[in-house]
Design an enzyme around this catalytic site. Structure first.
Site, mmCIF file in Angstrom:
data_model
loop_
_atom_site.group_PDB
_atom_site.id
_atom_site.type_symbol
_atom_site.label_atom_id
_atom_site.label_comp_id
_atom_site.label_asym_id
_atom_site.label_seq_id
_atom_site.Cartn_x
_atom_site.Cartn_y
_atom_site.Cartn_z
ATOM 1 N N THR A 188 -5.571 -38.812 -28.476
ATOM 2 C CA THR A 188 -5.822 -38.349 -27.116
ATOM 3 C C THR A 188 -5.655 -36.844 -27.121
ATOM 4 O O THR A 188 -4.560 -36.321 -27.290
ATOM 5 C CB THR A 188 -4.861 -38.992 -26.111
ATOM 6 O OG1 THR A 188 -5.054 -40.409 -26.123
ATOM 7 C CG2 THR A 188 -5.113 -38.471 -24.709
ATOM 8 N N LYS A 243 -10.358 -41.097 -21.235
ATOM 9 C CA LYS A 243 -8.944 -41.367 -21.523
ATOM 10 C C LYS A 243 -8.046 -40.701 -20.488
ATOM 11 O O LYS A 243 -6.995 -41.239 -20.126
ATOM 12 C CB LYS A 243 -8.591 -40.885 -22.937
ATOM 13 C CG LYS A 243 -7.138 -41.160 -23.350
ATOM 14 C CD LYS A 243 -6.771 -42.641 -23.302
ATOM 15 C CE LYS A 243 -5.292 -42.887 -23.583
ATOM 16 N NZ LYS A 243 -4.894 -42.665 -24.964
ATOM 17 N N LYS A 262 2.272 -35.001 -22.710
ATOM 18 C CA LYS A 262 1.155 -34.204 -23.227
ATOM 19 C C LYS A 262 -0.147 -34.597 -22.555
ATOM 20 O O LYS A 262 -0.925 -33.745 -22.118
ATOM 21 C CB LYS A 262 1.075 -34.386 -24.745
ATOM 22 C CG LYS A 262 -0.119 -33.726 -25.417
ATOM 23 C CD LYS A 262 -1.272 -34.719 -25.686
ATOM 24 C CE LYS A 262 -0.878 -35.790 -26.698
ATOM 25 N NZ LYS A 262 -2.022 -36.711 -27.002
#
Length: 295
Positions: free
Chosen positions: A100, A175, A243
């Site tokens: 990701t 995502k 993150k």
């Protein structure tokens, strides 16, 4: 692709990557592996994976290179560093970043691959350690459709819900949608559990009632049972979730979007990380209430 099995290079054998590469081995592919710590790869090497010493070495030997590392800066190093993939990848190799990461970096990798006679897809996943182990991940893919179609048999080994989303970067944008949905949901499912306990209810009974109704979700079905066992081991690290939320907020800012639910979730997880929970699983959000943390 179906007639001749290609050699697959897999870079990054963490919580997710090791299970994914194991599934590829089980499907009969030759799998070359590289990770920062060789010691942690002993089990999969014993199962038949072949160790390579650098990402560059992987690129020299593999036809398809899959990366599953931690952060965008790790992706940048693996692809563009002095010992990176672009220094030695064979012509017509296919690069698949399943980390990701940022849509911007996905497009940068795609463009560099195109200039170098290579192909690139961004293919982040959802489903956690359970999905990686069982080969049931959701895989969201950006890049050229013909390359997606060519790699579909490989994606089928890793996942059960594989969707082509569009041009380079579209997989990463998708995502972000996934992480945005999860962020507020994690607040909801843990808050519901806190409420149940404070109301004097049996949490297991409550879960049985609400888990299969309108309140049901993947997080409730897979992570709340871990919470009830006080199991905070990472199917997905809090530090990596932070993150991801940061990336989503940055992308939202570029689109002049405000996402207050995501902002609140990130603040709560940042608080947990500041209390030493960055390596716990995302279900450790329950500790925000258990320990009386405040924003």
């Amino acid at each position: 692709m179906n007639e001749i099995k290609k050699t697959i290079g897999f870079i990054g054998l963490g919580v997710m990557g090791k299970s994914m590469s194991r599934n590829l081995l089980g499907a009969g592919y030759e799998v070359l592996v590289y990770s920062r710590t060789k010691e942690k790869c002993k089990d999969i090497l014993a199962e038949g994976a072949i160790w390579n010493n650098t990402a560059k070495e992987i690129a020299e030997n593999a036809d398809i290179i899959i990366t599953m590392v931690g952060y965008p800066h790790d992706v940048e190093e693996v692809y563009f560093g002095n010992e990176g993939i672009f220094t030695s990848a064979k012509k017509s190799s296919v690069l698949v970043d399943m980390t990701t990461s940022t849509p911007t970096l996905a497009k940068k990798i795609y463009e560099e691959a195109k200039r170098s006679g290579l192909y690139a897809l961004d293919a982040p996943v959802s489903g956690g350690d359970v999905g990686a182990k069982n080969g049931t991940l959701s895989i969201m893919v950006g890049g050229d459709r013909p390359i997606f179609d060519e790699l579909f048999p490989i994606f089928e080994i890793l996942g059960g819900n594989i969707v082509y989303q569009g041009e380079a970067g579209a997989g990463q944008h998708t995502k972000m949608c996934n992480q945005i949905a999860i962020a507020s949901n994690m607040i909801g499912v843990t808050e519901a559990l806190v409420y149940a306990k404070n109301a004097g209810l049996n949490p297991e009974s409550v879960l049985k009632s609400i888990g299969s109704g309108a309140a049901g979700s993947w997080s409730m079905a897979n992570l709340i049972p871990r919470v009830l066992k006080e199991d905070y081991s990472p199917g997905f690290f809090i530090k990596h979730f932070i993150k991801d939320m940061g990336i989503a907020l940055e992308e939202a800012e570029k689109m002049n979007l405000q996402l207050p639910g995501l902002e609140l979730a990130k603040k709560m997880y940042d608080t947990l990380a500041s209390h030493g929970e960055e390596n716990s699983g995302t279900q450790a959000l329950i500790k925000y209430w258990n320990h009386g943390y405040h924003l």
